[in-house]
Scaffold this motif. Structure first.
Motif, mmCIF file in Angstrom:
data_model
loop_
_atom_site.group_PDB
_atom_site.id
_atom_site.type_symbol
_atom_site.label_atom_id
_atom_site.label_comp_id
_atom_site.label_asym_id
_atom_site.label_seq_id
_atom_site.Cartn_x
_atom_site.Cartn_y
_atom_site.Cartn_z
ATOM 1 N N UNK B 169 -10.493 9.942 6.006
ATOM 2 C CA UNK B 169 -11.520 10.726 5.311
ATOM 3 C C UNK B 169 -11.164 12.456 5.665
ATOM 4 N N UNK B 170 -11.235 13.434 4.895
ATOM 5 C CA UNK B 170 -10.909 14.827 4.969
ATOM 6 C C UNK B 170 -12.360 15.411 4.395
ATOM 7 N N UNK B 171 -13.095 15.226 5.453
ATOM 8 C CA UNK B 171 -14.551 15.898 4.715
ATOM 9 C C UNK B 171 -15.390 14.746 4.068
ATOM 10 N N UNK B 172 -16.614 15.044 3.639
ATOM 11 C CA UNK B 172 -17.474 13.906 3.209
ATOM 12 C C UNK B 172 -16.960 13.572 1.656
ATOM 13 N N UNK B 173 -16.247 14.682 1.109
ATOM 14 C CA UNK B 173 -16.147 13.955 -0.330
ATOM 15 C C UNK B 173 -14.533 14.303 -0.723
ATOM 16 N N UNK B 174 -13.732 13.960 0.189
ATOM 17 C CA UNK B 174 -12.356 13.821 0.294
ATOM 18 C C UNK B 174 -11.587 12.689 0.921
ATOM 19 N N UNK B 175 -10.626 12.042 0.407
ATOM 20 C CA UNK B 175 -10.158 10.902 1.130
ATOM 21 C C UNK B 175 -8.680 11.078 0.800
ATOM 22 N N UNK B 176 -7.833 10.723 1.987
ATOM 23 C CA UNK B 176 -6.242 10.755 1.791
ATOM 24 C C UNK B 176 -5.769 9.441 1.823
ATOM 25 N N UNK B 177 -5.021 8.980 1.074
ATOM 26 C CA UNK B 177 -4.637 7.724 1.125
ATOM 27 C C UNK B 177 -3.072 7.708 1.205
ATOM 28 N N UNK B 178 -2.317 7.332 2.327
ATOM 29 C CA UNK B 178 -1.083 7.481 2.383
ATOM 30 C C UNK B 178 -0.308 6.200 2.326
ATOM 31 N N UNK B 179 0.740 6.149 1.589
ATOM 32 C CA UNK B 179 1.290 4.907 1.461
ATOM 33 C C UNK B 179 2.630 4.603 2.255
ATOM 34 N N UNK B 180 3.158 3.647 2.302
ATOM 35 C CA UNK B 180 4.359 3.360 3.239
ATOM 36 C C UNK B 180 5.709 3.750 2.363
ATOM 37 N N UNK B 181 5.536 3.609 1.162
ATOM 38 C CA UNK B 181 6.610 4.325 0.330
ATOM 39 C C UNK B 181 6.129 4.687 -0.946
ATOM 40 N N UNK B 182 6.849 5.516 -1.773
ATOM 41 C CA UNK B 182 6.390 6.074 -3.001
ATOM 42 C C UNK B 182 5.984 4.998 -3.958
ATOM 43 N N UNK B 183 4.904 5.038 -4.380
ATOM 44 C CA UNK B 183 4.453 3.824 -5.193
ATOM 45 C C UNK B 183 3.678 4.326 -6.620
ATOM 46 N N UNK B 184 4.508 4.228 -7.584
ATOM 47 C CA UNK B 184 4.070 4.676 -9.015
ATOM 48 C C UNK B 184 2.829 3.923 -9.314
ATOM 49 N N UNK B 185 2.448 2.636 -9.253
ATOM 50 C CA UNK B 185 1.052 1.978 -9.968
ATOM 51 C C UNK B 185 -0.126 2.610 -9.022
ATOM 52 N N UNK B 186 0.004 3.538 -8.017
ATOM 53 C CA UNK B 186 -1.199 3.549 -7.314
ATOM 54 C C UNK B 186 -2.555 3.952 -7.822
ATOM 55 N N UNK B 187 -2.596 4.663 -8.863
ATOM 56 C CA UNK B 187 -4.094 4.869 -9.231
ATOM 57 C C UNK B 187 -4.604 3.700 -10.107
ATOM 58 N N UNK B 188 -3.297 2.825 -10.636
ATOM 59 C CA UNK B 188 -3.907 1.785 -11.590
ATOM 60 C C UNK B 188 -4.349 0.851 -10.251
ATOM 61 N N UNK B 189 -3.957 0.749 -9.223
ATOM 62 C CA UNK B 189 -4.377 0.001 -8.300
ATOM 63 C C UNK B 189 -5.732 0.366 -7.747
ATOM 64 N N UNK B 190 -6.010 1.593 -7.660
ATOM 65 C CA UNK B 190 -7.222 2.023 -7.159
ATOM 66 C C UNK B 190 -8.259 1.546 -8.245
ATOM 67 N N UNK B 191 -7.930 1.379 -9.373
ATOM 68 C CA UNK B 191 -8.983 0.770 -10.420
ATOM 69 C C UNK B 191 -9.035 -0.509 -10.306
#
Lengths: 312, 553
Positions: B169-191
């Protein structure tokens, strides 16, 4: 009577053991695995093994069987793997549907069969008799699912008298929902009952005591309903008991057609999902119901015919 | 540090145009779009229950489903009815678009990606509340995604989050997600439904307890659940989208018999029914009801097991299925089957024959050359194989419970007879079919796939990727082409849209050449609904947004 009941209840013990053993072995020995079914395409060996461990399916079969019987003795029917809910809770929700349908079907069946049998017997050999004996056979010749769909089309869709399947939320809705399924059961049951009762009634109406009753000036209706009919009920009860046992198995199809959440549907999904505890419990309940129906039939004999003494 | 920021507007009413994060999930719209339009035109039916009249609140909608909603546990559930119902209760940061080719921000408002393509910084929507009234903050988001990311393929759906290294969490309304390697389908996975946001620490419950009665930020919440029968959802009073949902309640009711579902639609017992039998679509329409044919990600195919059970368990050297390791045999079988005729038979003309190993409704789909319906070529291929005269028997497992599976099995049996290949149908119940497939006790079987996310990566990972590190060894065929595996891996780490499209083109072409599977074709979702149902659309991933649905009577 008490001794008879006790003896019959004791006889239940080997029946229950037999049913539990056969169902348990059949389920575990045929191909199919609940873990693989539940996990679907994500069933890796490690996941399957983990779930098998969680559910105790990795234990030797005899150990699993003893565990199962042990739970049964404590009144615990187990937990549904598919629904993640106690089987007792699922059965408690589904059993009233099935029993209600069977009870209403039986009442409808008797309500239709008795007057038809009386009419046929009192008009034996005449056109009325032939029609009554022939027409119900059409119902007997039709598969229950087809009868169900016809009833739905006519009484639910066309005439809008009943809902198109479903179970509803309130007691009146439940009862209304059961009418068409019960009529389907009655359509299967009535022809057999009519033929059985008619044959007995014709025989009884020719007997000496009926002749004597008539000679004493009793009215036809009094002779029929007070003296003759009672004597025809014993074979009818036998036929009814046998058919109820048979129809219990048939409820799976009828519940499916009418979208009723009964024990039959529960059993079907349990088989497809290899939901061991559900299938074992429902099969056991079916078996017990058949036995109970037959005991009830025996008790009815004694009630209907004083000459029948139970236990002898 | 971010190289770009992608703000996205709040969602006005009615549903806004789908916005897509630029530069990440790029489109290959040309050919796919044209083909999709063609499919819809061929289907001859409009999608959705659009209406020009004004939506109004109220009403109780009943939807008849094929199987009951059974399990909401996001670690274990895999049946569509449960997932699509859960979608009404919980929501994720992103959601799939209606065309199934992009995602739009739902509980998020925007994201930015670091220059090293590893850290996704996501801004959360303000004023979102769970159905218990508590506000959703970054604490809930971090907890929810960590719970899923901590899973593995052996414990849940975690393979979709396997790339995640940390969530902070980076504040109440911000989140940082760090991946082990570049990951193109990330937003699709978040859905993905497993990444839906739930209250921190499950509101004090255990994971298992929570998913017996889950709550979320979705438009509905559970009112009553009679397992095996129905589940009734009612309007979430704290729903964050003003005025939505329109419906007072939404009930998912299990009605196993397709004919009964049709009768219930006609009789008004249900307003929407799942899976109208294809051969009854015209009669349903002529009776005054609507049938929505929604483009789906469903693709039917026949798998060929290259490994027999004895090999799988290392118990022997039986080589009963080795003919499928011969690419000429696989090609011969593919040529011998007329996929167009098969699709016509099983969908009554509503489906289309496959033109690629990918379903035509997904991003990066491209038509390629598939072997089909050419007996001369089939015989030619067989003559070049190790079994030039056929003469072997294949064990085709199928179930009579599924008319599509059974019909395909019968057609395959007839078609392969012309190659002197005997197909023995082994009729099993559905559970046994699954079990036999996963333990490699089979030769062939018919099955299908539908996507849970919009990115084709989920499908290619499951169905095409082989080798010991794969999820399920190329859909239990035990096929493995290292070049194909490498292309799939590249597609996961390549962000550039054009490069990604090229990679997927190669994947499709190579898979078609390898022919480890016989792709039969695509078919639409087919739902029946009453004419007073409006705003009803099923997305290619199978989910529907019932907050947009309203009843005019």
């Amino acid at each position: 009577m008490a001794r008879y009941l006790l003896r019959r209840l004791l006889q239940l013990i080997p029946v229950v053991i037999g049913i539990t053993l056969i169902t348990f072995l059949l389920l575990h020995l045929v191909p199919g695995d609940p873990a693989r079914t539940l996990l679907g395409v994500r069933a890796t060996p490690a996941r399957v093994a983990a779930l098998d461990r969680e559910w105790g399916l990795d234990l030797p079969l005899p150990v699993q069987y003893v565990d199962y019987v042990g739970r049964l003795l404590q009144g615990n029917l187990g937990t549904s793997i598919f629904y993640e809910a106690p089987v007792g809770q699922l059965v408690a929700s589904a059993l009233p549907v099935t029993l209600g349908m069977l009870a209403m079907g039986t009442i409808f069946g008797i309500a239709m069969a008795v007057p038809l049998a009386v009419l046929a017997a009192t008009h034996a050999g005449r056109p009325t008799d032939h029609v009554i004996r022939a027409v119900p056979l059409i119902g007997l010749g039709m598969p229950p699912f087809w009868v169900g769909f016809i009833l739905l089309l006519v009484f639910a869709l066309t005439l809008s008298l009943f809902p198109v399947g479903g179970w509803g939320d309130t007691l009146p809705q439940h009862l209304i929902s059961l009418v068409l399924p019960a009529l389907t059961i009655a359509a299967v049951m009535t022809p057999i009952l009519v033929r059985s009762m008619r044959a007995s009634l014709v025989e009884v109406l020719r007997s000496d005591f009926v002749t004597a009753a008539r000679a004493r000036g009793l009215s036809t209706w009094r002779v029929l309903f007070r003296h003759a009919l009672r004597n025809t009920l014993i074979p009818a009860v036998s036929v009814l008991a046998v058919n109820l046992g048979y129809l219990l198995g048939g409820t799976v199809i009828i519940e499916n057609v009418f979208g009723l959440p009964g024990v039959g549907n529960l059993l079907l999904s349990g088989i497809f999902e290899r939901d061991f505890d559900v299938v074992q419990s429902v099969t056991l309940i079916y078996a017990l119901l058949v036995v109970i129906i037959n005991i009830a039939a025996d008790l009815a004999y004694a009630r209907l015919d004083p000459r029948v003494v139970l236990g002898q | 540090m971010a190289d770009s920021t992608h703000p996205q507007a709040s969602r006005p009413l009615p549903r806004p145009e789908i916005t897509k994060p630029p530069g990440r999930l790029a489109r290959l719209a040309g050919a796919a779009g044209i083909l999709l339009v063609g499919v819809l035109a061929a289907c001859g039916s409009a999608t959705g229950g659009a209406s020009s009249t004004t939506p109004h609140r109220g009403g109780n909608l009943v939807i008849d489903t094929d199987t009951p909603v059974s399990d909401f546990d996001v670690w274990s559930t895999s049946d569509n009815e449960s997932i699509w119902c859960l979608d009404q209760i919980t929501q994720a940061l992103y959601a799939n678009s209606s065309d199934g080719k992009s995602v739009y921000p739902l509980l998020a408002t925007s994201y930015s990606l670091s220059t090293n393509d590893l850290t996704w910084t996501i801004q959360l929507r303000h004023g979102v509340r769970f159905s218990n009234g508590a506000e959703m903050t970054s604490k809930d988001v971090v907890f929810s995604i960590q719970q899923e990311a901590n899973q593995t393929n052996d414990t849940g759906w975690g393979f979709l989050d396997a790339q995640i290294a940390s969530v902070t969490a980076e504040g109440s309304y911000t989140v940082a997600i760090t991946t082990k390697y570049p990951w193109a389908p990330m937003l699709a996975d978040l859905a993905f439904f497993g990444n839906a946001i739930v209250p921190y620490n499950y509101g004090g419950e255990t994971h298992a307890q929570f998913y017996q009665n889950p709550i979320g930020t979705g438009p509905f919440m559970i009112s009553k659940w009679v397992k095996g029968n129905y589940i009734k959802l009612v309007r979430n009073p704290h729903y964050w989208q003003p005025g939505l949902p329109y419906l007072d309640s939404l009930t998912f009711q299990a009605v196993a018999d397709a004919n009964t579902r049709v009768l219930q639609l006609r009789g008004g017992q249900a307003q929407i029914i799942e899976d109208v039998p294809f051969n009854e679509i015209k009669s349903v329409e002529s009776a005054g009801q609507k049938v929505g044919l929604f483009p789906s990600t469903r693709i039917d195919y026949v798998t060929m097991n290259e490994l027999n059970a004895e090999q799988a368990y290392g118990m022997g050297t039986d080589d009963a299925n080795t003919w499928f390791t011969d690419p000429h045999v696989r090609a011969a079988i593919s040529y011998a089957l007329d996929t167009k005729a098969i699709m016509n038979a099983i969908t009554d003309g509503y489906g289309t024959a496959a033109s690629s190993p990918l379903m035509s409704s997904v991003e990066y789909y491209s038509p390629v050359s598939l072997d089909s319906g050419n007996l001369a070529m089939a015989k030619q291929e067989l003559s070049e194989s190790s079994f030039p005269n056929g003469g072997f028997s294949i064990d085709f497992i199928t179930t009579s419970q599924d008319p599509i599976q059974y019909s395909v099995a019968e057609i395959v049996k007839q078609d392969l007879a012309s190659l002197n290949i005997t197909v023995n149908l082994r009729l099993l119940d559905p559970s046994a079919v699954t079990s036999q497939e996963q333990t490699y006790h089979f030769g062939m079987r018919e099955t299908y796939w539908t996507n849970d996310i919009i990115d084709p990566d989920e499908y290619t990972s499951f169905v095409l990727e082989g080798g010991t590190g794969s999820v399920d060894f190329a859909n239990n065929t035990h096929f493995d082409d290292p070049t194909l595996d490498s292309l799939i891996a590249q597609s996961e780490t390549t962000f550039n849209a054009t490069q990604r499209a090229q990679l997927y083109l190669k994947i499709q072409q190579l898979a078609a050449d390898d022919a480890p599977i016989i792709w039969l074709g695509d078919s639409p979702y087919h739902y029946g609904y009453k004419t007073d149902v409006h705003g009803y659309t099923v997305y290619p991933t199978g989910n529907a947004h019932f907050e947009d649905v309203w009843l005019s009577s």
